[in-house]
Design a protein around this motif. Sequence first.
Motif, PDB file in Angstrom:
ATOM      1  N   ILE A 105       0.840  -1.200   0.000  1.00  0.00           N
ATOM      2  CA  ILE A 105       0.000   0.000   0.000  1.00  0.00           C
ATOM      3  C   ILE A 105       0.875   1.250   0.000  1.00  0.00           C
ATOM      4  N   ASN A 106       0.532   2.195  -0.865  1.00  0.00           N
ATOM      5  CA  ASN A 106       1.277   3.450  -0.976  1.00  0.00           C
ATOM      6  C   ASN A 106       0.469   4.625  -0.437  1.00  0.00           C
ATOM      7  N   TRP A 107       1.203   5.703  -0.065  1.00  0.00           N
ATOM      8  CA  TRP A 107       0.546   6.959   0.270  1.00  0.00           C
ATOM      9  C   TRP A 107       0.203   7.684  -1.027  1.00  0.00           C
ATOM     10  N   THR A 108      -0.587   8.714  -0.937  1.00  0.00           N
ATOM     11  CA  THR A 108      -0.899   9.502  -2.124  1.00  0.00           C
ATOM     12  C   THR A 108       0.279  10.425  -2.449  1.00  0.00           C
ATOM     13  N   PRO A 109       0.473  10.787  -3.719  1.00  0.00           N
ATOM     14  CA  PRO A 109       1.691  11.509  -4.126  1.00  0.00           C
ATOM     15  C   PRO A 109       1.882  12.869  -3.490  1.00  0.00           C
ATOM     16  N   GLU A 110       0.821  13.650  -3.284  1.00  0.00           N
ATOM     17  CA  GLU A 110       0.991  15.012  -2.767  1.00  0.00           C
ATOM     18  C   GLU A 110       0.941  15.073  -1.246  1.00  0.00           C
ATOM     19  N   ILE A 111      -0.107  14.552  -0.634  1.00  0.00           N
ATOM     20  CA  ILE A 111      -0.301  14.684   0.815  1.00  0.00           C
ATOM     21  C   ILE A 111       0.483  13.639   1.584  1.00  0.00           C
ATOM     22  N   GLU A 113       1.240  10.446   3.911  1.00  0.00           N
ATOM     23  CA  GLU A 113       0.687   9.642   5.000  1.00  0.00           C
ATOM     24  C   GLU A 113      -0.551  10.267   5.629  1.00  0.00           C
ATOM     25  N   LYS A 114      -0.651  11.586   5.615  1.00  0.00           N
ATOM     26  CA  LYS A 114      -1.784  12.258   6.242  1.00  0.00           C
ATOM     27  C   LYS A 114      -3.051  12.235   5.389  1.00  0.00           C
ATOM     28  N   SER A 115      -2.942  11.722   4.192  1.00  0.00           N
ATOM     29  CA  SER A 115      -4.106  11.660   3.309  1.00  0.00           C
ATOM     30  C   SER A 115      -5.104  10.621   3.819  1.00  0.00           C
ATOM     31  N   PRO A 116      -6.411  10.873   3.667  1.00  0.00           N
ATOM     32  CA  PRO A 116      -7.413   9.868   4.051  1.00  0.00           C
ATOM     33  C   PRO A 116      -7.515   8.725   3.037  1.00  0.00           C
ATOM     34  N   TYR A 117      -6.719   8.793   1.954  1.00  0.00           N
ATOM     35  CA  TYR A 117      -6.794   7.776   0.903  1.00  0.00           C
ATOM     36  C   TYR A 117      -5.499   6.976   0.817  1.00  0.00           C
ATOM     37  N   ARG A 118      -5.635   5.757   0.298  1.00  0.00           N
ATOM     38  CA  ARG A 118      -4.501   4.873   0.094  1.00  0.00           C
ATOM     39  C   ARG A 118      -4.508   4.367  -1.338  1.00  0.00           C
ATOM     40  N   VAL A 119      -3.358   3.829  -1.775  1.00  0.00           N
ATOM     41  CA  VAL A 119      -3.202   3.388  -3.161  1.00  0.00           C
ATOM     42  C   VAL A 119      -2.639   1.971  -3.194  1.00  0.00           C
ATOM     43  N   LEU A 120      -3.286   1.105  -3.974  1.00  0.00           N
ATOM     44  CA  LEU A 120      -2.740  -0.213  -4.275  1.00  0.00           C
ATOM     45  C   LEU A 120      -2.325  -0.171  -5.746  1.00  0.00           C
ATOM     46  N   PRO A 121      -1.034   0.018  -6.027  1.00  0.00           N
ATOM     47  CA  PRO A 121      -0.602   0.242  -7.409  1.00  0.00           C
ATOM     48  C   PRO A 121      -0.458  -1.053  -8.205  1.00  0.00           C
ATOM     49  N   PHE A 122      -0.591  -0.911  -9.509  1.00  0.00           N
ATOM     50  CA  PHE A 122      -0.324  -1.990 -10.463  1.00  0.00           C
ATOM     51  C   PHE A 122      -1.044  -3.293 -10.118  1.00  0.00           C
ATOM     52  N   VAL A 123      -2.357  -3.215  -9.973  1.00  0.00           N
ATOM     53  CA  VAL A 123      -3.130  -4.446  -9.788  1.00  0.00           C
ATOM     54  C   VAL A 123      -3.288  -5.178 -11.116  1.00  0.00           C
ATOM     55  N   LEU A 124      -3.054  -4.469 -12.202  1.00  0.00           N
ATOM     56  CA  LEU A 124      -3.165  -5.067 -13.540  1.00  0.00           C
ATOM     57  C   LEU A 124      -2.128  -4.443 -14.450  1.00  0.00           C
ATOM     58  N   ARG A 125      -1.554  -5.291 -15.302  1.00  0.00           N
ATOM     59  CA  ARG A 125      -0.661  -4.820 -16.357  1.00  0.00           C
ATOM     60  C   ARG A 125      -1.030  -5.523 -17.659  1.00  0.00           C
ATOM     61  N   GLY A 126      -0.825  -4.838 -18.753  1.00  0.00           N
ATOM     62  CA  GLY A 126      -0.926  -5.502 -20.036  1.00  0.00           C
ATOM     63  C   GLY A 126       0.300  -6.373 -20.241  1.00  0.00           C
ATOM     64  N   ASN A 247      -8.303  14.515  -7.880  1.00  0.00           N
ATOM     65  CA  ASN A 247      -6.902  14.908  -7.994  1.00  0.00           C
ATOM     66  C   ASN A 247      -5.949  13.864  -7.427  1.00  0.00           C
ATOM     67  N   VAL A 248      -6.407  13.092  -6.461  1.00  0.00           N
ATOM     68  CA  VAL A 248      -5.624  11.936  -6.015  1.00  0.00           C
ATOM     69  C   VAL A 248      -5.455  10.980  -7.186  1.00  0.00           C
ATOM     70  N   ALA A 249      -6.566  10.720  -7.890  1.00  0.00           N
ATOM     71  CA  ALA A 249      -6.532   9.797  -9.027  1.00  0.00           C
ATOM     72  C   ALA A 249      -5.610  10.312 -10.128  1.00  0.00           C
ATOM     73  N   ARG A 250      -5.699  11.604 -10.417  1.00  0.00           N
ATOM     74  CA  ARG A 250      -4.817  12.177 -11.447  1.00  0.00           C
ATOM     75  C   ARG A 250      -3.349  12.024 -11.071  1.00  0.00           C
ATOM     76  N   ASN A 251      -3.033  12.351  -9.827  1.00  0.00           N
ATOM     77  CA  ASN A 251      -1.636  12.267  -9.382  1.00  0.00           C
ATOM     78  C   ASN A 251      -1.121  10.833  -9.406  1.00  0.00           C
ATOM     79  N   VAL A 252      -1.951   9.887  -8.970  1.00  0.00           N
ATOM     80  CA  VAL A 252      -1.530   8.480  -8.941  1.00  0.00           C
ATOM     81  C   VAL A 252      -1.292   7.967 -10.355  1.00  0.00           C
ATOM     82  N   LEU A 379       1.969  18.984  -9.137  1.00  0.00           N
ATOM     83  CA  LEU A 379       0.897  18.043  -8.824  1.00  0.00           C
ATOM     84  C   LEU A 379      -0.436  18.774  -8.667  1.00  0.00           C
ATOM     85  N   TYR A 380      -1.507  18.003  -8.731  1.00  0.00           N
ATOM     86  CA  TYR A 380      -2.847  18.534  -8.471  1.00  0.00           C
ATOM     87  C   TYR A 380      -3.113  18.539  -6.970  1.00  0.00           C
ATOM     88  N   THR A 381      -3.896  19.487  -6.511  1.00  0.00           N
ATOM     89  CA  THR A 381      -4.201  19.616  -5.087  1.00  0.00           C
ATOM     90  C   THR A 381      -5.173  18.515  -4.661  1.00  0.00           C
TER      91      THR A 381
END
Length: 465
Positions: A105-111, A113-126, A247-252, A379-381
């Motif tokens: 699990i990753n933090w969001t790019p701008e905020i 660890e303090k972000s209320p959102y988390r990221v699970l990267p690369f769940v799928l690749r071509g 903007n979280v989605a855009r940054n990720v 980055l986007y806010t």
Amino acid sequence: MRGPPRRSIIVWMTLAFFLLFVCRLLLDRGYRLHLLSIENSKERSYSLSVRKNRAQLLNYRENGQGRTSAYIAGAYMAGRPSGNGSSCIWYYGLPHSLSYPSSKINWTPEIGEKSPYRVLPFVLRGRDVDREDAPPITLCTHATADQVYGIVELARRWEGPLSLAVFSPGLDAGLAVALLDRACRCETAIRNPNECTQVSVHLIFPARRVPSLDRAYQEQADCTASDLQWREMETERWKSGMTYPINVARNVARTSANTARVLVSDIELLPSERLASGFLAMVHDRPPKLGVVFVLPVFEIDANEQPPSTKKELLSAAKAGLAVYFHRFLCPHCQRFPGLTRWMVRTDPGKVRPLIITRREYPHHRWEPVFIGMREDPLYTENMSWEGKQDKMAQMFEMCLLNYRLVVLDGAFLVHTPGIKRKPQIISVARQEFLRPHEKRNAKLYQRVVKRLLAQYPTNRKCTQ
């Protein structure tokens, strides 16, 4: 002469009083009904509004976003059954289960660890296919779970890699995975290992609502995915009133790209024909550099028309009144780009070329362009939500302070999936009350970011807020 009998006088008087009494009752009843009508007029008006909103909702669910449209994501595959196997490379047990260690699990790019959102990267690749002809520009896009099938349209139009960030709280992940699995089984640009467009997918979710696949979806069906699309009202995001962290989605999506050049766009914006390779031919393989971005004009097309692929097709639709620049009737300043008139009177050049060089300055200080830039651009806010509007304004203000040059391109464009957006005639009170605090919050966040940026960078009086 004898007078009338006494009995006759009494009868006539009684009849007269009776008639007066009946008339009074009728008048009183009519008066009371009139008052009742006035008293309930607001309630009747509200009921009518509710019925209209309900009809609009039914139309939305049946036809997609409240319109009868000639365009539906995946409609070109109508009647084609999905394949038995998927050529996409899934991770973490997907698409049938989901299990991952917390270290992934990753933090969001701008905020962070303090972000209320988390990221699970690369769940799928071509498929990792070596394609020397693939333009090294990543189209970075985003979607809510119900919008994911738009990836099939991007994959068949875009020549390079795609990076998709999906907002998938809780059970919404199951819907997103089902749609992606269908896409991998159907669209050859995604699933064919010999002609693969590399599609990478990343899941975004609230820290307290991790993705889950508890709900089962049909594995094999029509490649239009008509059994899975248009389910926004069934998602946890909708039912729980969650805002979309656009903007979280855009940054990720952007920071996960493996190319220096990126195009950050929405999943409903379709690129013109051979946009990526045409752009690279224009820059002659010159290396990208910070401080310069290449703006793609954005248009929208009537709901009964197919999205154009070339400028010639677009100009033809615009001449017939079937195409306009994006948000012309909803937010005229948001996408009215400098050089619009010049762009529209010039014929299709048959290639991508620069039109004008401009900056984000008055009177275009409220402009929110879509552009090919670099992965390292501001980055986007992330605190700004989609519901609050003006979510790209802070990024554009920072780019102005950094003296970015904006090169508006000719011969290339983006077109929003049909139809033309207009201000709705009816907005429910509940919807207005939901949106109002988010709009106020985005406005306050923007002012806070502006104050911080003014203290961080040298003053530029041309950078109007």
